[in-house]
Design an enzyme around this catalytic site. Structure first.
Site, mmCIF file in Angstrom:
data_model
loop_
_atom_site.group_PDB
_atom_site.id
_atom_site.type_symbol
_atom_site.label_atom_id
_atom_site.label_comp_id
_atom_site.label_asym_id
_atom_site.label_seq_id
_atom_site.Cartn_x
_atom_site.Cartn_y
_atom_site.Cartn_z
ATOM 1 N N LYS A 71 0.867 -1.334 -0.213
ATOM 2 C CA LYS A 71 -0.066 0.115 -0.065
ATOM 3 C C LYS A 71 0.897 1.189 0.103
ATOM 4 C CE LYS A 71 -2.355 0.426 3.853
ATOM 5 N NZ LYS A 71 -1.813 1.390 4.457
ATOM 6 N N THR A 73 4.026 1.554 -0.790
ATOM 7 C CA THR A 73 4.482 1.631 -2.028
ATOM 8 C C THR A 73 3.840 2.185 -3.138
ATOM 9 O OG1 THR A 73 6.178 -0.484 -1.490
ATOM 10 C CG2 THR A 73 6.128 0.172 -3.842
ATOM 11 N N ARG A 94 2.436 8.879 6.803
ATOM 12 C CA ARG A 94 2.644 8.717 8.377
ATOM 13 C C ARG A 94 4.319 8.458 8.536
ATOM 14 N NH1 ARG A 94 -0.502 4.059 10.330
ATOM 15 N NH2 ARG A 94 -0.022 3.025 8.383
ATOM 16 N N LYS A 105 7.263 -5.708 11.128
ATOM 17 C CA LYS A 105 6.485 -5.353 10.191
ATOM 18 C C LYS A 105 7.368 -4.504 9.125
ATOM 19 C CE LYS A 105 2.686 -1.870 9.260
ATOM 20 N NZ LYS A 105 3.342 -0.877 8.561
ATOM 21 N N ALA A 273 -2.941 1.914 13.301
ATOM 22 C CA ALA A 273 -4.601 1.987 12.701
ATOM 23 C C ALA A 273 -5.337 1.115 13.363
ATOM 24 C CB ALA A 273 -4.112 1.961 11.217
ATOM 25 N N PHE A 301 -3.294 -0.170 7.239
ATOM 26 C CA PHE A 301 -3.943 -1.236 7.132
ATOM 27 C C PHE A 301 -5.016 -1.407 6.380
ATOM 28 C CE2 PHE A 301 -2.297 -1.669 11.631
ATOM 29 C CZ PHE A 301 -1.073 -2.715 11.225
ATOM 30 N N PHE A 382 3.246 -8.843 -9.437
ATOM 31 C CA PHE A 382 4.230 -9.814 -9.058
ATOM 32 C C PHE A 382 4.626 -10.409 -10.393
ATOM 33 C CE2 PHE A 382 3.371 -8.588 -4.899
ATOM 34 C CZ PHE A 382 4.411 -9.088 -4.021
ATOM 35 N N TRP A 410 7.194 -0.941 -7.891
ATOM 36 C CA TRP A 410 8.191 -1.326 -7.066
ATOM 37 C C TRP A 410 9.510 -1.547 -7.971
ATOM 38 C CZ3 TRP A 410 11.959 -4.890 -6.951
ATOM 39 C CH2 TRP A 410 12.824 -5.209 -5.795
#
Length: 556
Positions: A71, A73, A94, A105, A273, A301, A382, A410
């Site tokens: 998210k 990225t 954030r 994480k 979150a 999240f 991906f 990415w």
């Protein structure tokens, strides 16, 4: 494969003064923290309120899984893509917490070629905002115990103190402690505890404050606990709010950095979150919107937590209005929601995908039908994605009138999301009327039930006796018309993190209800949610180091 930190450290960054100039921020408002970081002092900007607001794009996601969603990225890459198609864009996100950085994480600066830099600084101490918040939190804690030690004029019941101490690190050992031991000179013995800094009400206050005076008023309203006759005691009664605001005066100023492609990024504040409201500061979003035509911001999240709180808390309390939303998903994660093991996610499996797709579809229904927001699905690409799987997702989303776009940020940065950017721009041209999941005048229990039934898809709630008593007390004290902030697992619509996909026929257990009067919301704790995480068996800290030249290694 080149690591995120290697890519970031090889970046050709612009001096932050040039990034500010690029977006039109007046030089007198830029407070430098070295060459590549700055704080923005809006008090030095003339006519800020008269500037036209840009359009806000909310980026959210399906429920996170070990397969990854990307998210942050995607948010960074979308900001770069908007710039690439000729739009004046900025990002508002954030700040990372040190707890997850050294835990499991990871950070919050994006990844690959869609990153915010300087990545190491952002993920570590940055400009010291979190330290200031910890200090203000612990100053209030010290003043509470000092007041009791010196006679307790306010008649504070030590058994009913709600305020915890804070540190920005995962440390389960400090969740429940006893302090004030070893005699009279060391205070009053009592049960106490720590929470992680990002769960502190002060973090939420800083992120929801409009200016310094507003922040002081919010700090003054903090309820630290209750008297022996169950009356609330505030930070204002302890005369703590002025000193706390003094510690926070610089932290309140938004931070400005840049992406790898020099898109301005306002990185400021970081409430969790699944505990707090999970959005960057109102001030950062506001300033970004004054200088950019398009502001990409994300909420933490899955959409049931982050997007819901963005709308029901941040927008409701600030007046901000998003113009469109992006829901991020991966084929891998959807197959995991369908029950496929992590080691089999590379194989084509349409049946697992069909079982997992309802998770995405429920989030989309919420964005469209509950919040009134137009949406586009960004499939974070991906190499192992199969064409038939991509077609299935597009077909099911099309039935809801929602388009699916591939994102490859990415690997390609902004160039990997130009189609997504074009779609987002088109969506923002549509007229949007943002709606809330509940009415602010609803009783607290009704607000919670509406979230469970309409956002999570459950049947109802199961209140403990303690939670019911807390609700009754809060309503009797006049706090019943505040929004609710749900603290629940980020992995499922339900309260059980193992129920993936779109669970049905469940009730949500409500364990406790606490008041954040300063921030302006009520926190509803479900299941076993904790405000102080613990470290995993093999924490990320074991792999992080710094070489003899001061270069950070092992940071993602």
């Amino acid at each position: 494969m080149t690591s995120d930190v290697d890519i970031a450290q090889a970046a050709d960054m612009l001096p932050i003064k040039e990034v500010a100039e690029k977006i039109g921020i007046e030089h007198q408002a830029v407070e430098l923290y070295g060459d590549y970081k700055a704080k923005i002092d809006e008090n030095r900007i003339e006519g800020l309120e008269q500037k036209k607001d840009g359009k806000i794009i909310l980026v959210t996601a399906i429920h996170p899984t070990p397969a990854g969603e990307g998210k942050t990225t995607t948010s960074v890459g979308l900001g770069d893509a908007l710039q690439k198609i000729g739009k004046q864009a900025a990002i508002a996100s954030r700040e990372p917490s040190l707890g997850p950085v050294f835990g499991m994480k990871g950070g919050a600066a994006g990844g690959g070629y869609a990153q915010v830099v300087p990545m190491e600084d952002i993920n570590l101490h940055f400009t010291g905002d979190f330290h200031a918040i910890s200090a203000a939190n612990n100053l209030l804690a010290a003043l509470i115990d000092n007041h009791i030690h010196h006679g307790n004029e306010l008649n504070i019941d030590a058994r009913k103190i709600k305020w915890k101490r804070a540190m920005d690190m995962n440390d389960r050992q400090l969740r429940h402690i006893v302090d004030g031991l070893q005699g009279k000179t060391n205070g009053i013995p009592r049960e106490d505890g720590f929470q992680i800094t990002v769960a502190s009400e002060i973090m939420a206050i800083l992120c929801l404050a409009h200016d310094l005076e507003d922040m002081k008023e919010k700090l003054e309203k903090i309820v630290i606990g209750y008297t022996t006759d169950d009356q609330p005691v505030t930070a204002g009664e302890l005369k703590a709010h002025g000193a706390m605001a003094t510690l926070l005066k610089d932290a309140l100023k938004p931070n400005l950095v840049q992406t790898l492609e020099h898109t301005p990024a306002f990185v400021h504040g970081g409430p969790f979150a699944n505990i707090a409201h999970g959005c960057n500061s109102v001030k950062a979003t506001n300033i970004a919107a004054k200088y950019a035509d398009y502001v990409v911001t994300e909420a933490g999240f899955g959409a049931d937590l982050g997007a819901e709180k963005f709308v029901d808390i941040k927008c409701r309390l600030s007046g901000l209005k998003p113009s469109a939303s992006v829901v991020v998903a991966t084929i891998r994660a959807l197959k995991m929601h369908g029950g496929l093991p992590k080691n089999e996610l590379d194989t084509e499996d349409l049946e697992a995908l069909k079982k997992g797709l309802p998770n995405l579809l429920k989030h989309l229904e919420n964005m469209k039908d509950v919040f009134g927001l137009s949406a586009v699905v960004a499939i974070n690409k991906f190499p192992t994605d199969h064409e038939a799987e991509l077609q299935l997702v597009a077909e099911k989303c099309r039935e809801l009138g929602i388009k699916v776009v591939l994102s490859d940020v990415w690997a390609k940065g902004g160039a990997g999301a130009t189609e997504l950017a074009e779609e987002v721009v088109q969506l923002t041209e549509e007229e949007t009327t943002v709606t809330y999941a509940y009415d602010i005048e609803d009783p607290i229990t009704v607000k919670i039930e509406k979230l469970v039934q309409n956002i999570y898809g459950g049947d109802g709630i199961d209140l403990t006796r303690g939670a019911q008593k807390e609700i009754e007390q809060l309503e009797a004290l006049g706090y019943g018309n505040l929004p609710v902030c749900m603290a629940k697992t980020q992995y499922s619509f339900s309260g059980d993190q193992h129920k993936l996909g779109r669970p049905r026929d469940f009730t949500l257990p409500i364990r406790d209800v606490t008041l954040s009067a300063g921030a302006g919301f009520i926190v509803v704790l479900t299941g076993s949610m904790m405000t102080m995480p613990g470290l995993p068996k093999t924490p990320s800290a074991e792999h992080i180091d710094v070489d003899e030249d001061g270069k950070v290694v092992g940071l993602f």
